[in-house]
Write a protein that holds these residues in place. Sequence first.
Motif, PDB file in Angstrom:
ATOM      1  N   ALA A   1     -12.454  -4.997 -47.784  1.00  0.00           N
ATOM      2  CA  ALA A   1     -12.328  -5.447 -46.394  1.00  0.00           C
ATOM      3  C   ALA A   1     -13.162  -4.571 -45.465  1.00  0.00           C
ATOM      4  O   ALA A   1     -13.809  -5.068 -44.519  1.00  0.00           O
ATOM      5  CB  ALA A   1     -10.861  -5.431 -45.982  1.00  0.00           C
ATOM      6  N   TRP A   2     -13.157  -3.252 -45.699  1.00  0.00           N
ATOM      7  CA  TRP A   2     -13.953  -2.348 -44.859  1.00  0.00           C
ATOM      8  C   TRP A   2     -15.444  -2.654 -45.000  1.00  0.00           C
ATOM      9  O   TRP A   2     -16.190  -2.680 -44.013  1.00  0.00           O
ATOM     10  CB  TRP A   2     -13.660  -0.910 -45.249  1.00  0.00           C
ATOM     11  N   LEU A   3     -15.906  -2.900 -46.236  1.00  0.00           N
ATOM     12  CA  LEU A   3     -17.313  -3.226 -46.448  1.00  0.00           C
ATOM     13  C   LEU A   3     -17.679  -4.549 -45.775  1.00  0.00           C
ATOM     14  O   LEU A   3     -18.808  -4.710 -45.292  1.00  0.00           O
ATOM     15  CB  LEU A   3     -17.621  -3.298 -47.949  1.00  0.00           C
ATOM     16  N   GLY A   4     -16.739  -5.503 -45.735  1.00  0.00           N
ATOM     17  CA  GLY A   4     -17.003  -6.747 -45.036  1.00  0.00           C
ATOM     18  C   GLY A   4     -17.273  -6.508 -43.568  1.00  0.00           C
ATOM     19  O   GLY A   4     -18.194  -7.104 -42.979  1.00  0.00           O
TER      20      GLY A   4
ATOM     21  N   ARG B   1     -14.253   9.705 -49.069  1.00  0.00           N
ATOM     22  CA  ARG B   1     -13.275   8.814 -48.457  1.00  0.00           C
ATOM     23  C   ARG B   1     -13.497   7.370 -48.888  1.00  0.00           C
ATOM     24  O   ARG B   1     -12.544   6.621 -49.119  1.00  0.00           O
ATOM     25  CB  ARG B   1     -13.333   8.940 -46.934  1.00  0.00           C
ATOM     26  N   LEU B   2     -14.760   6.971 -48.981  1.00  0.00           N
ATOM     27  CA  LEU B   2     -15.047   5.599 -49.412  1.00  0.00           C
ATOM     28  C   LEU B   2     -14.616   5.388 -50.859  1.00  0.00           C
ATOM     29  O   LEU B   2     -14.062   4.333 -51.208  1.00  0.00           O
ATOM     30  CB  LEU B   2     -16.544   5.297 -49.237  1.00  0.00           C
ATOM     31  N   ARG B   3     -14.839   6.377 -51.700  1.00  0.00           N
ATOM     32  CA  ARG B   3     -14.446   6.255 -53.103  1.00  0.00           C
ATOM     33  C   ARG B   3     -12.926   6.225 -53.259  1.00  0.00           C
ATOM     34  O   ARG B   3     -12.393   5.569 -54.169  1.00  0.00           O
ATOM     35  CB  ARG B   3     -15.017   7.423 -53.904  1.00  0.00           C
ATOM     36  N   ALA B   4     -12.214   6.921 -52.375  1.00  0.00           N
ATOM     37  CA  ALA B   4     -10.762   7.029 -52.512  1.00  0.00           C
ATOM     38  C   ALA B   4     -10.026   5.792 -52.003  1.00  0.00           C
ATOM     39  O   ALA B   4      -8.816   5.656 -52.249  1.00  0.00           O
ATOM     40  CB  ALA B   4     -10.266   8.271 -51.764  1.00  0.00           C
ATOM     41  N   MET B   5     -10.701   4.898 -51.306  1.00  0.00           N
ATOM     42  CA  MET B   5     -10.030   3.716 -50.790  1.00  0.00           C
ATOM     43  C   MET B   5      -9.566   2.811 -51.931  1.00  0.00           C
ATOM     44  O   MET B   5     -10.267   2.682 -52.945  1.00  0.00           O
ATOM     45  CB  MET B   5     -10.973   2.912 -49.883  1.00  0.00           C
ATOM     46  N   PRO B   6      -8.428   2.160 -51.796  1.00  0.00           N
ATOM     47  CA  PRO B   6      -8.038   1.120 -52.750  1.00  0.00           C
ATOM     48  C   PRO B   6      -9.066  -0.018 -52.726  1.00  0.00           C
ATOM     49  O   PRO B   6      -9.739  -0.251 -51.722  1.00  0.00           O
ATOM     50  CB  PRO B   6      -6.666   0.660 -52.256  1.00  0.00           C
TER      51      PRO B   6
END
Length: 454
Positions: free
Chosen positions: A434-437, A423-428
């Motif tokens: 933004a999610w990692l922030g 799921r993390l790899r598939a994110m734009p």
Amino acid sequence: MTAPARVRPPAAHTARPGRRVRHHPLYAELRSGPARWAALATFLTLLVPLVAKSSHWQGSWGSTQAQVHTVATLLGGPLAAAAGCWQGGRERRTHTEELRLAGARGSLAQFLVAAWPVVFGVLAGHLAVAAGALLASWPYVSAGRPLVLPPVADGVFLAAMTTLGMVVGRLARWRLAAPALAVCAYVALGLPTYQSSPARFLSPAAAPGAGHPPLPVWWQPVAMAAWAGGLATAAVLAYAVRRHRCTALLPLAVAVAAAVPMVHTGEGMWRPDPLGARQVCDDASPQVCVNALDQGLLPAVSHALAGLTARLDGVAHAPVRFEDLPPAPASGEAQLPQLYLGQSVVRGELVDPERFAWEAAAGLVARDCAAPRVGRTDEAVRDWLVSNNLSERRRKADAAAARARGDDAAVAEAEAGARALARLRAMPDGRRRAWLGRYFATAESCDPRGVPTL
């Protein structure tokens, strides 16, 4: 009629012998006596352990000289004492001592003439090994410089042990005195290093605590040389100058005067290398910094973490740098994995760059949490940041091991972790940044309701 002239045969010319070169009596001893064997034995005794652990000292002046000092004191000292003892016993058994005393020189001069070849051989072997170790480490060192006084003090110590052994050999009538003296010297030198008494610093083999090899203060090698040399000189004078043995009190007083500050100062005789308090950094974002003692490794470390720093570039609340100074990173910084000679670093190169990058990412996301979903998210972020073969192999190996032992819970956890990583790899890119922030903003939290999960 005149008689014919008588022709005289040519005179026979004898060849004039060449001019004989008179050598000093020590020349024969150095050329064919015990000096050669003492030099060879010292050279091999010190060389073998150094070569066996070369990966642990090549690349650092401090580590190189510390290792040479250790083998010179713990191994070279007992060997020097045994060599001197053997030479002293040999002279006594062959009655060479009596012949020397019949000469014009005094007893002290005769003793020094007998001891000097062995001393020279021991010092020659030590010098060859010390110089060879420095030359072997030089291509891989990027900071600092070698010191002169410590190896000189080691040389004085070896000469002192040789002459002390010579005195014992002259006095002892036991044929096994030399090996027995070597064993006793090894115990006497090594045993104090395992004690906590301040007197342990009188042993030349004593060293401070662990960490980067510290630098001795300027007077420490001088005091150690005075301590060892004073004791040996006092013993020689007490043995050889029989009519004026009170002269041995002067070098003994010098030895005691040198011992007092060593015992009183203790570990204060060493100080940290000033370079160890600084670091050098690259221009990446986030920065990668290494200790100034390892500045030659910065290109290799930066290259190993290039993928990691590229994925962190532009992420809010991500560390601004990987730092390499004790004791702990400041806020907004991450700890760089330790660069250990002989383990992660060998001869100026990273042994396993993929493992180094994995350890850097693992330290970045590590938190002591019991929540399974938070731990699963941490592992997914770690593996996405690393994205190298080691990370993939570890995940597959863990899943295969869980299946092999029939651990259904572990298999389910491995599959859940794989889905989280997918799921993390598939994110734009924008959404993932933004999610990692948000993820790094909660790096100190273990609350599953506050930490974003996958």
